[in-house]
Design a protein around this motif. Structure first.
Motif, PDB file in Angstrom:
ATOM      1  N   SER A 259       0.818  -1.208   0.000  1.00 14.87           N
ATOM      2  CA  SER A 259       0.000   0.000   0.000  1.00 14.87           C
ATOM      3  C   SER A 259       0.856   1.264   0.000  1.00 14.87           C
ATOM      4  O   SER A 259       0.664   2.161  -0.831  1.00 14.87           O
ATOM      5  CB  SER A 259      -0.935  -0.014   1.210  1.00 14.87           C
ATOM      6  OG  SER A 259      -1.737   1.133   1.236  1.00 14.87           O
ATOM      7  N   MET A 260       1.805   1.352   0.916  1.00 20.07           N
ATOM      8  CA  MET A 260       2.648   2.544   1.005  1.00 20.07           C
ATOM      9  C   MET A 260       3.569   2.665  -0.206  1.00 20.07           C
ATOM     10  O   MET A 260       3.769   3.755  -0.747  1.00 20.07           O
ATOM     11  CB  MET A 260       3.470   2.494   2.284  1.00 20.07           C
ATOM     12  CG  MET A 260       2.643   2.504   3.562  1.00 20.07           C
ATOM     13  SD  MET A 260       1.793   4.083   3.807  1.00 20.07           S
ATOM     14  CE  MET A 260       3.197   5.145   4.132  1.00 20.07           C
ATOM     15  N   GLY A 261       4.126   1.536  -0.629  1.00 23.42           N
ATOM     16  CA  GLY A 261       5.035   1.586  -1.767  1.00 23.42           C
ATOM     17  C   GLY A 261       4.355   2.024  -3.042  1.00 23.42           C
ATOM     18  O   GLY A 261       4.946   2.757  -3.858  1.00 23.42           O
ATOM     19  N   SER A 262       3.106   1.595  -3.242  1.00 23.60           N
ATOM     20  CA  SER A 262       2.403   1.969  -4.470  1.00 23.60           C
ATOM     21  C   SER A 262       2.089   3.457  -4.503  1.00 23.60           C
ATOM     22  O   SER A 262       2.219   4.104  -5.552  1.00 23.60           O
ATOM     23  CB  SER A 262       1.121   1.146  -4.602  1.00 23.60           C
ATOM     24  OG  SER A 262       0.259   1.373  -3.497  1.00 23.60           O
ATOM     25  N   VAL A 263       1.695   4.033  -3.368  1.00 19.91           N
ATOM     26  CA  VAL A 263       1.312   5.450  -3.342  1.00 19.91           C
ATOM     27  C   VAL A 263       2.537   6.348  -3.487  1.00 19.91           C
ATOM     28  O   VAL A 263       2.610   7.193  -4.393  1.00 19.91           O
ATOM     29  CB  VAL A 263       0.551   5.775  -2.048  1.00 19.91           C
ATOM     30  CG1 VAL A 263       0.293   7.270  -1.946  1.00 19.91           C
ATOM     31  CG2 VAL A 263      -0.775   5.015  -2.018  1.00 19.91           C
ATOM     32  N   TYR A 264       3.497   6.188  -2.609  1.00 20.20           N
ATOM     33  CA  TYR A 264       4.659   7.077  -2.639  1.00 20.20           C
ATOM     34  C   TYR A 264       5.581   6.771  -3.820  1.00 20.20           C
ATOM     35  O   TYR A 264       6.224   7.671  -4.363  1.00 20.20           O
ATOM     36  CB  TYR A 264       5.413   6.993  -1.316  1.00 20.20           C
ATOM     37  CG  TYR A 264       4.668   7.642  -0.189  1.00 20.20           C
ATOM     38  CD1 TYR A 264       4.640   9.028  -0.062  1.00 20.20           C
ATOM     39  CD2 TYR A 264       3.949   6.883   0.725  1.00 20.20           C
ATOM     40  CE1 TYR A 264       3.930   9.636   0.960  1.00 20.20           C
ATOM     41  CE2 TYR A 264       3.235   7.479   1.752  1.00 20.20           C
ATOM     42  CZ  TYR A 264       3.233   8.856   1.861  1.00 20.20           C
ATOM     43  OH  TYR A 264       2.528   9.452   2.873  1.00 20.20           O
ATOM     44  N   GLY A 265       5.633   5.508  -4.209  1.00 14.78           N
ATOM     45  CA  GLY A 265       6.397   5.186  -5.411  1.00 14.78           C
ATOM     46  C   GLY A 265       5.793   5.818  -6.649  1.00 14.78           C
ATOM     47  O   GLY A 265       6.517   6.293  -7.536  1.00 14.78           O
ATOM     48  N   ALA A 266       4.450   5.847  -6.723  1.00 15.59           N
ATOM     49  CA  ALA A 266       3.797   6.465  -7.872  1.00 15.59           C
ATOM     50  C   ALA A 266       4.050   7.968  -7.910  1.00 15.59           C
ATOM     51  O   ALA A 266       4.219   8.555  -8.994  1.00 15.59           O
ATOM     52  CB  ALA A 266       2.297   6.181  -7.829  1.00 15.59           C
ATOM     53  N   LEU A 267       4.065   8.618  -6.748  1.00 15.16           N
ATOM     54  CA  LEU A 267       4.360  10.050  -6.710  1.00 15.16           C
ATOM     55  C   LEU A 267       5.714  10.349  -7.321  1.00 15.16           C
ATOM     56  O   LEU A 267       5.861  11.223  -8.196  1.00 15.16           O
ATOM     57  CB  LEU A 267       4.323  10.548  -5.270  1.00 15.16           C
ATOM     58  CG  LEU A 267       2.962  10.890  -4.661  1.00 15.16           C
ATOM     59  CD1 LEU A 267       3.116  11.173  -3.176  1.00 15.16           C
ATOM     60  CD2 LEU A 267       2.331  12.074  -5.370  1.00 15.16           C
ATOM     61  N   VAL A 268       6.734   9.617  -6.871  1.00 16.53           N
ATOM     62  CA  VAL A 268       8.095   9.858  -7.356  1.00 16.53           C
ATOM     63  C   VAL A 268       8.226   9.456  -8.813  1.00 16.53           C
ATOM     64  O   VAL A 268       8.790  10.198  -9.637  1.00 16.53           O
ATOM     65  CB  VAL A 268       9.107   9.106  -6.479  1.00 16.53           C
ATOM     66  CG1 VAL A 268      10.519   9.284  -7.020  1.00 16.53           C
ATOM     67  CG2 VAL A 268       9.032   9.595  -5.033  1.00 16.53           C
ATOM     68  N   LEU A 269       7.697   8.280  -9.167  1.00 17.32           N
ATOM     69  CA  LEU A 269       7.830   7.793 -10.543  1.00 17.32           C
ATOM     70  C   LEU A 269       7.087   8.693 -11.525  1.00 17.32           C
ATOM     71  O   LEU A 269       7.606   9.016 -12.612  1.00 17.32           O
ATOM     72  CB  LEU A 269       7.303   6.364 -10.637  1.00 17.32           C
ATOM     73  CG  LEU A 269       7.380   5.701 -12.014  1.00 17.32           C
ATOM     74  CD1 LEU A 269       8.823   5.605 -12.472  1.00 17.32           C
ATOM     75  CD2 LEU A 269       6.744   4.308 -11.969  1.00 17.32           C
ATOM     76  N   GLY A 270       5.880   9.119 -11.171  1.00 15.48           N
ATOM     77  CA  GLY A 270       5.128   9.984 -12.070  1.00 15.48           C
ATOM     78  C   GLY A 270       5.792  11.328 -12.273  1.00 15.48           C
ATOM     79  O   GLY A 270       5.860  11.843 -13.403  1.00 15.48           O
ATOM     80  N   ALA A 271       6.310  11.921 -11.191  1.00 15.99           N
ATOM     81  CA  ALA A 271       6.997  13.208 -11.323  1.00 15.99           C
ATOM     82  C   ALA A 271       8.276  13.071 -12.136  1.00 15.99           C
ATOM     83  O   ALA A 271       8.589  13.922 -12.988  1.00 15.99           O
ATOM     84  CB  ALA A 271       7.297  13.765  -9.934  1.00 15.99           C
TER      85      ALA A 271
END
Length: 423
Positions: A259-271
């Motif tokens: 759960s945490m990895g998907s949310v914060y990972g998506a923030l960094v990866l998308g930016a």
């Protein structure tokens, strides 16, 4: 820019930690909860375009972020004090006020940012930083609040103080801004004498709506945001059902990591994707490419029931969310670059209102199919039973790219990277 990022981080912190701690949601009766939900849904439709008019009228646009941050601080203080007394009456009012400030804040931030950045070619980088840094800052300082009693005086002081400090940070931002021009049809170049009178507030708001819907690129962006709002809740529900199956079969530690990895990972990866690819693909093209490439990965959540299913779930959530974030950064930057400065507030308010309109429309159009698919998947022992709902969710998410594809020729012809828009 550092002061602006600091202000946005503090405001994000105040918004995130205000509602669950300062408002006793249990005090709401079912009718009151329904009224609050309806009023919150109307906030963007009514207030966002009007704030856009104000932003296009004021001489210094930083006045609006300063005022909104200060209003948030006062609202939180009032909510904290009232919760000790007439909380049952104040809770609905405070929730509606907080929802209104949330909608208005998006308009104020996105409209003021081009003035802070100065060079419109750097808008993608600026929007990417404002997507990642505030969220990481909130995640870093949030655990410190565990030392305070939620809803207690110390907690109220910390959260409201953060909003007040944000107002100070925004006030310290110095930008060079042109005096606001009068409406285009009343503007007369090289004519001496006093300026012609302004139109009414509603007429100026209508001008922003007309400009947004007549410009082919802005119209494509508006339709994309509307479709995203239309289908977003349905897609979240389908992925959420797969998460419930995952929770039953996977240890809690792996679930928390996914759960945490998907949310914060998506923030960094998308930016990062937006910052690294926008010069190669073009800002507008990046948006529809990101949506079309990333959304099919949602189907990977159907593998959550196999060995190592948490990793498949994390990828199935992370990649589509990262693609949506990259597309949002690209579309926001492109719209800020091509919109004339005199209309930037009204166009932003119109787009926020259209995105908000998509949420209740989606609840009406997809409510019954969503109920059927939820009932079919309630007894599912594996996420693969949810495949029909997930396929529909992916198709609807990818449909948001269709308006962008139809407007790509106009976007390439008016690309701000080739010929920046002038106020």
């Amino acid at each position: 820019m550092p002061l602006f990022v600091l202000g946005v981080t503090l405001v994000s912190f105040a918004f995130m930690f205000s509602k669950p701690s300062l408002y006793d949601l249990g005090a709401l009766t079912p009718p009151a909860s329904a009224h609050v939900s309806s009023a919150s849904g109307l906030r963007s439709l009514l207030l966002a375009p009007l704030l856009g008019v104000l932003l296009d009228r004021v001489r210094r646009r930083r006045v609006v972020p300063v005022t909104l941050a200060a209003a948030l601080a006062l609202t939180l203080v009032f909510a904290g004090v009232a919760a000790e007394g007439v909380g049952a009456f104040v809770v609905p009012v405070m929730l509606i006020a907080s929802a209104a400030l949330t909608a208005l804040w998006q308009v104020g931030e996105e409209t003021y940012l081009p003035s802070v950045v100065g060079v419109r070619g750097r808008l993608v980088t600026a929007n990417a930083l404002l997507t990642v840094l505030p969220q990481l800052g909130v995640a870093a300082i949030g655990p410190l609040l565990a030392l305070a009693d939620p809803g207690g005086p110390a907690f109220v002081i910390v959260v409201a103080g953060a909003a007040a400090c944000a107002a100070v940070a925004f006030h310290a931002v110095e930008t060079t801004e042109e005096p606001p021009p009068i409406r285009a049809e009343l503007q007369q170049e090289a004519v001496e004498g006093p300026p012609l009178p302004r139109a009414g507030v509603w007429r100026e708001a209508a001008e922003g709506v007309r400009f947004t819907l007549r410009d082919p690129v802005l119209r494509a962006i508006a339709l994309c945001l509307f479709v995203t709002g239309l289908t977003g809740e349905f897609a979240d529900d389908m992925v959420g059902m797969a998460f419930h199956v995952l929770v039953e079969d996977v240890p809690p530690a792996e679930v928390a990591l996914a759960s945490m990895g998907s949310v914060y990972g998506a923030l960094v990866l998308g930016a990062l994707a937006a910052m690294l690819l926008h010069r190669k693909l073009g800002v507008y093209r990046l948006a529809w490419v990101a949506l079309l490439v990333s959304q099919p990965f949602t189907l990977l959540v159907t593998l959550s029931g196999v060995a190592g299913g948490w990793s498949w779930y994390m990828i199935g959530v992370l990649v589509p969310l990262a693609g949506s974030i990259a597309a949002t950064i690209a579309l926001t930057s492109h719209r800020q670059a091509i919109t004339p400065a005199r209309l930037l507030g009204r166009v932003t308010g119109t787009l926020v209102a259209l995105a908000a309109l998509g949420e209740p429309a989606g609840a009406l159009l997809l409510g019954l199919p969503g109920e059927w698919l939820r009932e079919a998947g309630e007894d599912a022992s594996s996420p693969s039973r949810l495949l029909p709902g997930l396929v529909l969710a992916v198709a609807l998410s990818m449909a948001a790219a269709v308006p962008l594809l139809r407007g790509r020729r106009h976007a390439e012809a008016a690309s701000p990277e080739v010929e920046p828009s002038q106020p």
